[in-house]
Design an enzyme around this catalytic site. Structure first.
Site, PDB file in Angstrom:
ATOM      1  N   THR B  75     -92.625  39.278  64.264  1.00  0.00           N
ATOM      2  CA  THR B  75     -92.980  40.175  63.157  1.00  0.00           C
ATOM      3  C   THR B  75     -91.738  40.840  62.579  1.00  0.00           C
ATOM      4  O   THR B  75     -91.569  40.914  61.354  1.00  0.00           O
ATOM      5  CB  THR B  75     -94.002  41.225  63.629  1.00  0.00           C
ATOM      6  OG1 THR B  75     -95.203  40.549  64.008  1.00  0.00           O
ATOM      7  CG2 THR B  75     -94.309  42.230  62.536  1.00  0.00           C
ATOM      8  N   GLN B 185     -94.908  29.674  65.593  1.00  0.00           N
ATOM      9  CA  GLN B 185     -95.932  28.878  66.268  1.00  0.00           C
ATOM     10  C   GLN B 185     -95.436  27.476  66.591  1.00  0.00           C
ATOM     11  O   GLN B 185     -95.905  26.846  67.525  1.00  0.00           O
ATOM     12  CB  GLN B 185     -97.188  28.800  65.390  1.00  0.00           C
ATOM     13  CG  GLN B 185     -98.436  28.430  66.152  1.00  0.00           C
ATOM     14  CD  GLN B 185     -98.848  29.530  67.117  1.00  0.00           C
ATOM     15  OE1 GLN B 185     -99.245  30.608  66.726  1.00  0.00           O
ATOM     16  NE2 GLN B 185     -98.734  29.264  68.407  1.00  0.00           N
ATOM     17  N   GLY B 206     -89.970  34.647  71.449  1.00  0.00           N
ATOM     18  CA  GLY B 206     -89.970  34.193  72.826  1.00  0.00           C
ATOM     19  C   GLY B 206     -91.341  33.844  73.372  1.00  0.00           C
ATOM     20  O   GLY B 206     -91.538  32.801  73.990  1.00  0.00           O
ATOM     21  N   THR B 243     -79.353  48.574  70.303  1.00  0.00           N
ATOM     22  CA  THR B 243     -78.822  47.908  71.489  1.00  0.00           C
ATOM     23  C   THR B 243     -79.607  46.627  71.753  1.00  0.00           C
ATOM     24  O   THR B 243     -80.835  46.645  71.781  1.00  0.00           O
ATOM     25  CB  THR B 243     -78.903  48.857  72.702  1.00  0.00           C
ATOM     26  OG1 THR B 243     -78.129  50.012  72.405  1.00  0.00           O
ATOM     27  CG2 THR B 243     -78.381  48.194  73.963  1.00  0.00           C
ATOM     28  N   CYS B 332    -108.462  42.266  63.776  1.00  0.00           N
ATOM     29  CA  CYS B 332    -107.883  43.439  63.131  1.00  0.00           C
ATOM     30  C   CYS B 332    -107.343  44.374  64.205  1.00  0.00           C
ATOM     31  O   CYS B 332    -107.365  44.061  65.385  1.00  0.00           O
ATOM     32  CB  CYS B 332    -108.925  44.140  62.266  1.00  0.00           C
ATOM     33  SG  CYS B 332    -110.133  45.050  63.223  1.00  0.00           S
TER      34      CYS B 332
END
Lengths: 344, 388
Positions: B75, B185, B206, B243, B332
């Site tokens: 995201t 994906q 990941g 970081t 949702c």
């Protein structure tokens, strides 16, 4: 599990009794609402309680059904000057129909909710008021019949609210101190009924007249005026408060009268709206009527007419708005619901 | 009801941590790690692990190490691609963003949020198979287009987009439009070095590859202007301050490495299991439809089915009760299932998408899992079916 304390404890009691319990939260409303039963925060609370109880939890999205069967009829009813109780319609068509059917299909023996009411198992099932009279919810369940009552459980119905909260606190449930929900779940407390309806309905100004047809004022939205309403109706020449005694939406006219005039002696429940917990009352039977969730019970006689029931009050009552549910309780046992109907 | 066994067929939601990844992360954690920007030895060790991971990620996705920006996940990578590209375009001039109609919410909602007085957003349609309509895409791209976002493979259906052709189409219409692909994906099964080569920006993470949650990367090809969206210490060559998650980066690299080593064999193995599940269900459960038509290229682990006369919410609960983990597609914030805009974009009727379920297989899926699913799913479907 709404994310409130009652359904949290209902689930806890069933788990403690050794039942195989799965929690479900209904997402009923997608619109903005800060008070209801399906905000993300409430779902999170319900899910967290389920985790603490060690049970699975699922969210069921019934927003389409809720919109179709509860919200749209609610809006339409206001357009025609009726005042429905959406909680009752939700119980009728969503919780104790759609969800009950789903629970059956998934192989569950019972659907439990956190309602304050009791089901008595002697003979035909009886629907009784919750043990905590102040929190009793039998009115909003008064449309249930034998078919539903045989498949439901109300685990907190025997408890007082303070004990429900204490039980939740003992278990460390995060809902223990959560305030009770008060309002209609899909209407935010800030926007209110007027704000909610204003997006969906055209409001019409109306004249306010007295019993002689003389104009005494105006209202901005005749759709929001309820029979018996006092607020905003001013005072009569004698200084006494005015009450709404008639609302005519098509004619855009609200008729007001004094407290003495704003009473009725009977209310009609059309046959199509009448339901019975078990058997119908016989013609002329004595009963006790309740016309709102926490309304004062009113002794009455129930007369069968060609097209429904006529509920004749012993003592004249404040008007019952069209669309309002009238729950009938047993004359011999005023805790027991016998049936219900919707005022014409 | 359940014997306690769990058959995990939801790899597209998150794929369990691979043992190789857990080992690599545990090894990294075994010795002191400093802040990679520091100067002492633990800091230098952290920096070394970070850059080793970057080299490896770059190698596996076919870019240069300096083109890899570590992020917190898919995201963030998608948001950085969309907002970072727009922020680097000259302000005030009318600008457009084009995305496929089936992008993941990370891309779709970023595009929606990026709209402004000067930035417009439109979606390029897909066909009934879920594949982008290149003709329609060409129509939407012009000199004002800053970014075109087309995912490499869809999260719900597994449909693989022709990214090379997308890039060619965009280049033919605009010399300046950037091509961004969300490869999150696709990464577990497809070679990004090969299939995402035409994209200027590539997002990956990941946990869809058997790596940890909380780490991702955005590949920003040399010469692609990107304005940082998170400001601070200037890490990641001033493209993403904060970081770095060194152990996460080690996990991401290990996951990508393991996936790459297994890629050919795993694709064949998982694809065969998926096909066995599909054929088995089609035989034992009547009135079930494959959402993606035969012949369309999908990820090998995806099986998207529509069961007639079934409410997917009920099917998921009943399957969960019996230890079968599948998914209903998009949820949702509350966790409630929502109508899938991906299926709607493909023209799947609402009545059919009500019974849509996604099974996704992955690195840990075995033949025994498929046997168990084939033993349980048909009975569950039969018990829940109601007449239309």
């Amino acid at each position: 599990m709404s994310g409130g304390v009652d359904s949290s404890v209902a689930a806890a009691l069933l788990v403690e009794a050794g039942h195989d319990v799965v929690g479900a939260t209904l997402k009923l409303w997608g619109g903005p609402s800060d008070s209801g039963c399906c905000s993300v925060a409430d779902v999170d609370d319900a899910r967290r309680v389920a985790q603490q109880l060690g049970i699975d939890h699922h969210v069921f999205n019934l927003t389409e059904e809720f919109e179709r069967q509860v919200v749209t009829p609610y809006v339409q009813a206001h357009a025609s000057g009726r005042t429905p109780n959406p909680c009752i319609e939700c119980n009728r068509s969503i919780k104790f129909d759609r969800l009950l059917e789903r629970s059956d299909r998934l192989g569950f023996d019972r659907l439990a909710t956190g309602h304050h009411a009791r089901v008595s198992p002697d003979g035909p099932l009886r629907l009784l008021r919750g043990a905590d009279g102040a929190k009793d919810q039998s009115y909003v369940l008064s449309m249930l019949g034998q078919a539903e009552l045989g498949r439901v459980l109300f685990p907190v119905g025997e408890m007082h609210k303070a004990d429900v909260r204490a039980h939740a606190a003992r278990l460390g449930l995060r809902t223990a101190g959560k305030p009770d929900s008060q309002d209609v779940c899909f209407i935010g407390s800030v926007e209110g009924r007027q704000g909610f309806l204003s997006d969906k309905l055209a409001f019409h100004a109306a004249d306010v007249v007295n019993g002689r047809g003389e104009p005494v004022g105006t209202v901005d939205a005749v759709e929001l005026v309820t029979l018996g309403q006092r607020r905003g109706m001013g005072h009569g020449t004698d200084g006494g408060r005015h009450y709404v005694v008639a609302v005519d939406v098509p004619a855009r006219r609200v008729t007001v009268g004094s407290a003495a005039e704003a009473v009725i002696s009977a209310v009609v429940l059309p046959a199509a709206t009448v339901t019975w917990v078990d058997r119908p009352l016989v013609d002329g039977a004595r009963a006790v009527a309740q016309v709102s969730a926490h309304g004062r019970p009113a002794p009455c006689a129930v007369v069968r007419t060609g097209d429904g029931l006529l509920v004749q009050f012993d003592v004249p009552q404040r008007p019952v708005a069209p669309g309002q549910t009238v729950a009938l309780y047993d004359d011999a046992d005023p805790d027991a619901v016998v049936g219900a109907g919707i005022a014409a | 009801v359940s014997d306690g066994a769990v058959t995990y067929l939801d790899h597209a939601a998150t794929s369990p941590l691979r043992p190789e990844v857990a080992h690599a992360m545990a090894t990294a954690l075994a010795e002191p790690l400093g802040n990679p920007t520091g100067s002492h030895r633990p800091a230098q060790r952290a920096r070394r692990l970070l850059e080793e991971s970057r080299d490896e990620v770059a190698d596996l996705v076919g870019c240069r190490p300096g083109e890899v920006v570590f992020t917190s996940g898919g995201t963030e990578s998608a948001n950085l691609a969309v907002f970072g590209t727009l922020a680097a375009t000259p302000a005030g001039r009318p600008t457009s963003v084009v995305s496929s109609a089936v992008e993941h919410p990370a891309v779709r909602e970023a595009c929606r949020a990026a709209r402004s007085a000067s930035v417009s957003w439109c979606e390029a349609p897909v066909d009934a198979a879920g594949v982008i309509d290149l003709g329609a895409l060409a129509e939407l791209v012009d000199g004002a287009t800053a970014l075109v976002a087309v995912m490499l493979a869809n999260n719900e259906t597994g449909v693989v987009q022709p990214l090379g052709a997308v890039a060619e189409t965009v280049r033919a219409r605009s010399a300046t439009a950037r091509v961004f692909t969300d490869a999150v994906q696709a990464t577990a099964f497809l070679s990004l070095a090969e299939l995402a080569a035409g994209a200027d920006l590539v997002a990956l993470n990941g946990h869809k590859v058997g790596g940890p949650v909380g780490i991702g990367a955005l590949v920003v090809r040399a010469g692609v202007e990107l304005a940082a969206q998170q400001h601070g210490g200037g890490q990641e060559r001033e493209r993403r301050s904060g970081t770095q998650d060194v152990v996460g980066a080690v996990g991401l690299a290990a996951a990508l490495r393991t996936a790459a080593v297994e890629r050919c064999a795993a694709g064949r193995r998982v694809g065969a299991l998926r096909d066995r599940l599909a054929v088995g269900l089609e035989h034992s459960v009547g009135a079930v439809h494959r959402t993606v038509p035969a012949g369309v290229v999908t990820l090998p682990g995806h099986l998207h089915l529509c069961f007639d006369g079934i409410e997917r919410e009920e099917l998921l609960v009943a399957l969960s009760e019996r230890g079968i983990c599948a998914s209903g597609g998009s949820s949702c914030a509350s966790g409630a299932l929502e109508t899938s805009y991906v299926l709607a974009a493909m023209g799947v009727a609402d009545s059919r998408s009500r019974g849509a379920i996604r099974f996704t297989l992955g690195h840990g899926t075995t033949g025994a899992d498929i046997d168990r699913a084939l033993e349980i799913v048909p009975g569950v479907v039969a018990s829940l079916r109601h007449d239309p």
